[in-house]
Design an enzyme around this catalytic site. Structure first.
Site: not given
Length: 273
Positions: A114, A134
Site C-alpha cells: 500500500e 490481509e
C-alpha cells in the site's frame, strides 16, 4: 529546518538538493511498518511539504516492506482502526508536491504494498513479490489498496489480489504496469536516481502543478486545467524555457543552411555587390 538523520531510528536518509532518499530500515522484521516508522515518515512529509523535492523510498537488506508490524497490528482495536494510522500517512505521501518513486526489492506485501501504491512511480527487481494477503489474516487492506489498486491495475486483477490473496512476481507486476521497470538489485537505486534526474530536468513548478491536476477529481476538469495553465503561462520559467527551445531550433536551422558562393548568386545580386 532540514532533517537530521540522527533523529531517525527506522529510516535511513540521504538528503540532496533536489531529492530525498529514504530507506525503510527494520531488517530484523523485514522492514515491517510500525508506529515509530509511521511517525518518522510523517516527519519526512512535513519537511517535503515545506521544501518540495523528489522522494525516493526503498528498503534495506533486499526487502522493501513485508507489511505492517503484525505484533502491533494484533493488539489494535476498533478505535485504532478508526484513526487510520497507516492510511493517513500513505495519503500524505501520495499528496506530496513533487513525485514519489518507490524502488521495490523482495517482499512488498500488505502495508508495504500500500505504501508502494501511494507512490507516483514503482520500479523493481526480479525478486519482487507484491500483494495484499490481509484477508488471510482476518482483516482488509484498509490503507489504500481497497480503492487505489483497481485504479492502478483494473478491477479483475485487483480482486484477484485483494480477495484471493494473489502475490505477484516481478514479471506479472510488470505485465500489468504495476511496476514500470525491472532492474537487477545492484542497479535498482541507480535506476531510481536516473528517473529522479529525468524529473529534475523538468520545470519544478510545472511538475508540481501537473501532479496536482492529474489527481484532481474528474468533475474539476477542464476548469482546473485551464486555471493551472494560466498560472504557468505567467511563470518566468515558461518564457525562459520556451525561448531556449526557439534559440536552439534557430541555431540548428542556421547550421544547416549552406553558404552560397558569389558565383552562384543571381546576376543582379552580384552586380549590386
Amino acid at each position: 529546518m532540514a532533517l537530521d538523520p540522527e533523529d531517525f531510528t527506522t529510516l535511513v536518509l540521504d538528503d540532496r538538493e533536489d531529492r530525498l532518499t529514504v530507506l525503510l530500515n527494520r531488517p530484523e522484521v523485514r522492514n515491517a511498518i510500525d508506529q515509530t516508522m509511521v511517525d518518522e515518515l510523517h516527519m519526512v512529509c512535513a519537511e517535503l511539504e515545506r521544501n518540495p523535492k523528489v522522494l525516493i523510498i526503498a528498503g534495506t537488506d533486499g526487502v522493501f516492506a513485508s507489511g505492517a508490524d503484525i505484533g502491533q497490528l494484533r493488539e489494535r482495536r476498533r478505535n485504532d482502526a478508526l484513526q487510520g494510522i497507516n492510511s493517513t500517512i500513505f495519503v500524505r505521501i501520495a499528496k506530496l508536491p513533487m513525485p514519489v518513486i518507490a524502488a521495490l526489492d523482495g517482499y512488498c506485501l500488505g502495508g508495504g504494498a500500500e505504501l508502494a501504491y501511494a507512490a507516483d512511480f514503482r520500479i523493481g527487481t526480479p525478486n519482487v513479490r507484491i500483494g495484499n494477503p490481509e484477508t488471510g489474516l482476518g482483516i482488509l487492506a484498509a490503507a489504500g489498496a481497497s480503492w487505489r489498486l483497481k485504479e492502478l491495475v483494473g478491477e479483475p486483477k485487483a480482486k484477484e489480489i485483494l480477495l484471493a490473496g494473489a502475490v505477484l512476481r516481478a514479471d506479472e507486476a510488470l505485465a500489468i504496469h504495476l511496476v514500470t521497470e525491472i532492474h537487477e538489485a545492484a542497479e535498482l537505486m541507480d535506476a531510481a536516481h536516473r528517473l529522479a534526474d529525468r524529473i529534475g530536468r523538468q520545470d519544478p513548478l510545472a511538475v508540481r502543478i501537473t501532479k496536482s491536476v492529474f489527481h484532481a477529481p474528474a468533475e474539476s476538469h477542464p476548469l482546473i486545467d485551464t486555471l493551472a495553465q494560466g498560472i504557468l503561462f505567467e511563470s518566468q520559467a515558461k518564457f525562459d524555457r520556451m525561448q531556449a527551445f526557439l534559440d536552439k531550433r534557430n541555431d540548428k536551422k542556421s547550421a544547416k543552411m549552406p553558404d552560397v558562393p558569389a558565383q552562384d548568386m543571381p546576376t543582379q545580386d552580384r552586380t549590386e555587390k
